[in-house]
Design a protein around this motif. Structure first.
Motif, PDB file in Angstrom:
ATOM      1  N   ASP A  54      -3.978   6.065   1.361  1.00 21.88           N
ATOM      2  CA  ASP A  54      -3.489   6.857   0.231  1.00 21.88           C
ATOM      3  C   ASP A  54      -4.590   6.996  -0.820  1.00 21.88           C
ATOM      4  OD1 ASP A  54      -1.058   7.021   1.479  1.00 21.88           O
ATOM      5  OD2 ASP A  54      -0.147   5.390   0.332  1.00 21.88           O
ATOM      6  N   GLN A  62      -1.019  11.243 -12.241  1.00 24.41           N
ATOM      7  CA  GLN A  62       0.001  10.846 -11.278  1.00 24.41           C
ATOM      8  C   GLN A  62      -0.486  11.167  -9.860  1.00 24.41           C
ATOM      9  OE1 GLN A  62       2.891   9.287 -11.849  1.00 24.41           O
ATOM     10  NE2 GLN A  62       2.344   9.144 -14.007  1.00 24.41           N
ATOM     11  N   ASP A  64      -0.500  12.643  -6.193  1.00 24.63           N
ATOM     12  CA  ASP A  64       0.096  13.849  -5.622  1.00 24.63           C
ATOM     13  C   ASP A  64       1.091  13.421  -4.543  1.00 24.63           C
ATOM     14  OD1 ASP A  64       0.773  16.312  -4.676  1.00 24.63           O
ATOM     15  OD2 ASP A  64      -1.274  16.943  -4.194  1.00 24.63           O
ATOM     16  N   THR A  65       2.363  13.578  -4.820  1.00 23.34           N
ATOM     17  CA  THR A  65       3.406  13.096  -3.900  1.00 23.34           C
ATOM     18  C   THR A  65       3.404  13.865  -2.575  1.00 23.34           C
ATOM     19  OG1 THR A  65       5.024  14.521  -4.979  1.00 23.34           O
ATOM     20  CG2 THR A  65       4.911  12.223  -5.713  1.00 23.34           C
ATOM     21  N   GLU A  69       3.128  11.949   0.916  1.00 33.90           N
ATOM     22  CA  GLU A  69       4.187  12.134   1.917  1.00 33.90           C
ATOM     23  C   GLU A  69       3.599  12.621   3.243  1.00 33.90           C
ATOM     24  OE1 GLU A  69       7.842  11.637   3.343  1.00 33.90           O
ATOM     25  OE2 GLU A  69       7.261  11.146   1.287  1.00 33.90           O
TER      26      GLU A  69
END
Length: 149
Positions: A54, A62, A64-65, A69
């Motif tokens: 990751d 923040q 990056d979701t 994912e």
């Protein structure tokens, strides 16, 4: 996905012979074909890259979701594909070879171990044939066809 590969395996690939230590090249080609049809042959590729860790976001940002994912899904798919490939390879080994290789957890390590062990036998045969070819000389006293055979 799992049920599709199970369905394909039961119907079409029952004919793949178990490897008993003989004819490794033939068995290897058939196994590569099986893994290719199941779209999991990439897991035995020696040049396969690891799924990246990751990414660490810069301070104050923040993560990056969407990227996190996507990486999570890639890791999950890789683990499933490796398990499936390992299972298929082990399933097509005779019992004595299965017992010997069952502790190898990675399909790539299993594949490389089999190649190392059973491709070595082909080298001696090839060396012998090449040396016979290089030593071949035509003699005028014998018919040519007899010498070629």
């Amino acid at each position: 996905m799992g049920s599709e590969s199970f369905k394909i395996t039961n119907q079409d690939f029952v004919k793949l012979d178990h490897f008993d230590g003989n004819n490794f090249s033939r068995w290897q080609d058939k196994m590569k074909f099986l893994l290719s049809v199941l779209k999991i042959a990439y897991v035995v590729d020696p040049n396969l890259q690891l799924v990246p860790e990751d990414p660490q976001p810069a301070k104050g940002q923040q993560p990056d979701t969407a990227i996190l994912e996507q990486l999570k899904e890639q890791r999950k798919k890789r683990v499933e594909d490796e398990e499936l490939a390992r299972g298929h390879i082990l399933n097509k080994l005779f019992d004595r070879l299965y017992d010997f290789y069952v502790n190898v957890k990675s399909p790539r390590e299993l594949w490389e171990a089999l190649e190392f062990k059973y491709n070595a036998g082909d080298g001696g045969t090839n060396k012998y044939l090449i040396s016979k070819y290089l030593d071949f000389k035509i003699v005028d006293t014998k018919p040519i066809l007899e010498q070629v055979h």
